[in-house]
Enzyme design. Structure first.
Site, mmCIF file in Angstrom:
data_model
loop_
_atom_site.group_PDB
_atom_site.id
_atom_site.type_symbol
_atom_site.label_atom_id
_atom_site.label_comp_id
_atom_site.label_asym_id
_atom_site.label_seq_id
_atom_site.Cartn_x
_atom_site.Cartn_y
_atom_site.Cartn_z
ATOM 1 N NE ARG A 74 -12.925 6.993 -43.155
ATOM 2 C CZ ARG A 74 -13.256 8.144 -42.561
ATOM 3 N NH1 ARG A 74 -13.902 8.244 -41.425
ATOM 4 N NH2 ARG A 74 -12.855 9.236 -43.094
ATOM 5 C CB THR B 186 -10.007 -3.754 -35.213
ATOM 6 O OG1 THR B 186 -10.335 -2.517 -35.865
ATOM 7 C CG2 THR B 186 -8.900 -3.263 -34.199
ATOM 8 C CE LYS C 240 -14.289 -4.746 -35.575
ATOM 9 N NZ LYS C 240 -14.363 -3.497 -36.059
#
Ligand code: CR6
Length: 829
Positions: A568, A675, A679
């Site tokens: 974001r 998070t 990844k």
């Protein structure tokens, strides 16, 4: 009798509905195309084909889903299990088809089946519109946890909201973000099943009446102003290997009566339908704000609506199985994913005390035993609070309950801290410092038996800052559970090349035991393995380059260093610091055209909240810089910048596998966990990052020598703030920084328009809340180290392999196991 029924039903339906050979699947697919979609191949659209395949896969899930419910029932009847309920206003499951094929273990068979029929499986998978029922990390975390709960075999429900419109689709026009309504249900959703018979009624507004019951006890009746109905829609969440299939139960709001017959009879058709429209508004759309609190009445209603439906549903199930509400906490634990569902504390009290006649003290014990609360933010402006007046208008009875909880709690506080009224005021569930507010995080801290942060650093900061007073009061409640992500979706599914390479040398146990990736370490220096590793990355970069070209028209070189920041848009995440680096490289190349620079492709992706002007301006800046850099002949072949529009789970799956460098550059003390950082690293990217959120633990795991660290640490940030931070000093004393800022300010990237980015530049020059200027030079120096490291491809590959090998900790399986042990006290079956 029961077993015989199961067997015979199973027998009758077998083959076509459960068989997993390519022939069975092909046959079932044609059958579904005909009977479910009403089409034959020559008449079918791509969506018809997708739907037929989705039904074919759903049929294969059904047996496990039904078996699961049966097993629950039996275990429940024996009172031998506790069910985990994950309450979350957001879930971001991502497209289901590919993941279900993976978890069912029929991916290859299905590909063959489609090939037999002349279809391309990947194209059909790509047809699925993902359910964008979340904003970012928090919603995605909820979905990773659902995957892990099923995989490690913990019976669970995910409870949330079935938004008709999820997070908006993002388009970029003239460099600006434009929001488009997300009509994810338009072409149908083959994964959900509505269960209208299991609807729940939710009251809203009105007033309360206090009265004495037959036995002379004082009771309360809530006379609502209106009632809406919640209809559950169930989606199966299958674990890897098909172990168990849990349920994601999302609630849709509907009017209790579609027509007000009074109005209808006098011919006022529109007034009659109005109620229906009003009711359905509740679950119409997801609020697109990530982090900041918004304080809108409809948002509070959404939160209450899904919580009330879910708790009533839990009581209903218990009742069906012969459990009294008094043993609610023996049958369930419920986790509050942030404060969004924290009204659950008051709602469970209301249900137990008012509707099920449980004594207050007993109800309070049940409530505390049931709930755990996860905090996901340190940003003070993101902590939810509701004006007391608004709260009381919508939830008059809950306001009384909150007051009573608070009265009892403050008695306790005053006993613990005699004479300290300031402490009491700080802890109170009601903020009385100005206009009065209900503090939802306080309600959660008081009403739950456990409170946790989402990374070690974050949990420490909760204890020492945001929730310091609560930690002083209830130190035993505080825990840390570092976030994790599912290796099924984020490695096996999204990076099949890497998955195959890894499984080829260490087997595929890592998919459910991520620690097994450690077995890769001995291969880190093996030249042949390194070569294969590089080839995988190169092919993934090729695929991403194609995607970038198709989506943005920018042609990028797959041999360049892919430097990626997807998340974001937020000032604290500092996408604009990344931009300052790009401008610095650009200025260097303009000044010294012959200088040797490692070719880089900068990729950005992420949505800005529609009302967040500064974040939107940063998107415009990225695109403006891209416009200049990508078209300057001096820069050709050296730097490219692309803003990939509409970043979501689906694009994420194509992005993470192709990254060389992962940008995790928030100001220390701002990102709770992150998070995406996990990844990237799992897919072989190296991280450039600050000591913030889970970066700290990623660095611990992969080794400091395999991580590019820069920037202020939390205590240094605090110290600098205390001393009085002055961004101008950095600007005045650092020529490269000054040049970058001046280039923006002069209109160099905006066709001479010096006004366009003035709000951004002025804010940086005057306040620079996230200390970009202080971290600028360390960041640039660190980026130079990255470039130097990238030139040594052998060592880079070694570091990349070691990053992957040491990511075991960041599986959501580990995170969920920790919740089970520390917070939920449940044993995986
Ligand atoms: N925005 C945090 O900011 C964390 C996720 C999941 C966030 C992020 O660092 O990884 O939650 N917080 O724990 C909130 O949504 C409030 C996020 O996604």
């Amino acid at each position: 009798m029961e077993n015989q029924d199961e067997v015979s039903t199973g027998e009758k339906c077998r083959n076509i509905r459960t068989g997993s050979s390519p022939d069975d699947i092909a046959q079932a697919f044609l059958d579904n195309l005909y009977y479910a979609q009403g089409r034959i191949p020559v008449l079918a659209t791509r969506n018809d084909l997708y739907m037929a395949l989705a039904y074919t896969v759903r049929d294969r899930l059904a047996a496990r889903w039904v078996a699961q419910m049966q097993q629950f029932r039996r275990a429940e009847l024996k009172k031998s299990i506790k069910v985990v309920c994950y309450l979350s206003a957001e879930f971001l499951p991502g497209p289901h088809l590919g993941n279900n094929l993976l978890n069912l273990g029929i991916y290859d068979e299905t590909r063959q089946a489609m090939e037999q029929l002349g279809y391309n499986l990947e194209e059909l998978i790509d047809q699925e519109t993902e359910p964008g029922l979340g904003n970012g990390g928090l919603g995605r975390l909820a979905s990773c946890f659902m995957d892990s709960l099923s995989t490690i075999v913990v019976p669970a429900f995910g409870y949330g909201i079935r938004y008709e419109f999820g997070i908006f689709d993002q388009e970029i026009r003239d460099g600006w973000q434009v929001e488009i309504t997300d009509k994810w249900l338009k072409l149908g959703n083959p994964w959900e099943m509505p269960l209208p018979e299991l609807c729940q009624e939710v009251k809203l507004g009105g007033h309360t009446e206090h009265y004495q019951d037959g036995q002379g006890r004082s009771r309360v009746r809530w006379i609502p102003a209106g009632v809406v109905e919640g209809i559950p829609y169930d989606t199966p969440i299958l674990g890897y290997g098909g172990n168990i299939c849990n349920t994601l139960r999302l609630w849709k709001a509907e009017a209790v009566e579609s027509f007000d017959f009074q109005d209808f009879n006098v011919g006022n058709y529109y007034a009659a339908v109005e109620e229906k429209v009003k009711s359905e508004t509740i679950t119409k759309v997801l609020y697109p704000n990530d982090e900041p609190e918004i304080g809108k009445m409809l948002r509070l209603i959404q939160e209450y609506f899904f919580v009330s439906c879910s708790l009533q549903d839990m009581i209903r199930i218990g009742k069906m199985l012969g459990n009294s509400p008094e043993c609610f906490d023996q049958r369930y634990v419920a986790q509050l994913n942030d404060t969004h569902p924290s009204i659950a504390v008051a709602e469970l009290m209301r249900l137990l005390v008012d509707e099920h006649d449980v004594a207050w003290e007993k109800a309070w014990e049940i409530t505390q035993n049931t709930f755990g609360y996860t905090n996901h933010t340190l940003l003070p402006e993101a902590l939810e609070k509701w004006p007391v007046e608004l709260f009381g208008q919508i939830l008059p009875r809950h306001l009384e309950i909150v007051y009573e909880i608070n009265r009892r709690f403050l008695d306790q506080v005053r006993l613990a801290f005699p004479g300290d009224e300031e402490q009491a005021a700080r802890l109170s569930l009601i903020d009385e410092s100005g206009c009065r507010y209900v503090r939802m995080a306080h309600l959660a801290c008081v009403g739950c038996h456990a409170v946790n942060g989402v990374a070690k650093l974050h949990s420490e900061l909760l204890k020492s800052e945001v929730l310091r007073d609560f930690h002083e009061m209830f130190p035993e409640k505080f825990h840390n559970v570092t976030n994790g992500v599912t290796p099924r979706r984020w490695m096996a599914l999204s990076n099949p090349r890497l998955a195959a390479l890894i499984s080829g040398v260490i087997g595929d146990g890592w998919i459910t035991q991520l620690d097994e990736l450690r077995k890769l370490e001995p291969f880190a220096d093996d030249p042949a393995f390194q070569e294969k590793w590089r080839r995988v990355k190169r092919e993934n970069k090729n695929d991403l380059a194609t995607l970038i070209l198709n989506r943005t028209g920018v042609a990028v070189d797959p041999d360049s260093l892919f430097d990626i920041q997807v998340k974001r848009l937020h000032e604290y995440k500092r996408q604009h610091l990344n931009v300052l680096h790009i401008i610095t490289l650009y200025a260097r190349l303009k000044r010294y055209p012959a200088s040797d620079c490692v070719p880089r492709t900068f990729v950005f992706g992420g949505k800005a909240a529609p009302g967040y002007a500064m974040a939107k301006l940063i998107i415009k800046l990225i695109n403006s810089v891209a416009g200049v850099v990508n078209t300057d002949p001096d820069i050709r072949g050296r730097l490219n910048v692309a803003f990939l529009p509409d970043f979501n789970v689906k694009t994420g799956q194509q992005v993470y596998p192709a990254a060389d460098l992962s940008e995790q550059i928030s100001l220390a003390g701002e990102e709770a966990s992150g998070t995406g950082n996990m990844k990237f690293s799992m897919n072989g990217a190296l991280t450039i990052g600050t000591l913030d959120g889970a970066n700290v633990e990623i660095r611990e795991e992969v080794g400091a020598e395999n991580f590019f660290l820069f920037g202020l640490k939390v205590d240094e940030v605090e110290e600098l703030k205390a001393r009085g931070y002055d961004p101008r000093k950095y600007y005045d004393s650092n020529p490269a920084l000054r040049e970058a800022i001046d280039l923006i300010r002069s209109g160099h990237f905006s066709g001479g328009n010096a006004q366009l980015f003035a709000p951004l530049v002025d804010l940086l020059m005057q306040r620079d809340n996230y200390m970009l200027f202080a971290d600028y030079q360390p960041y640039i120096d660190c980026q130079d180290r990255v470039s130097a490291a990238f030139r040594d491809q052998q060592n880079w590959t070694r570091m990349s392999i070691l990053n992957v090998a040491r990511m075991g900790k960041f599986s959501s399986d580990r995170a969920v196991r920790e919740y089970c042990d520390m917070i939920w006290k449940v044993q995986p079956v």
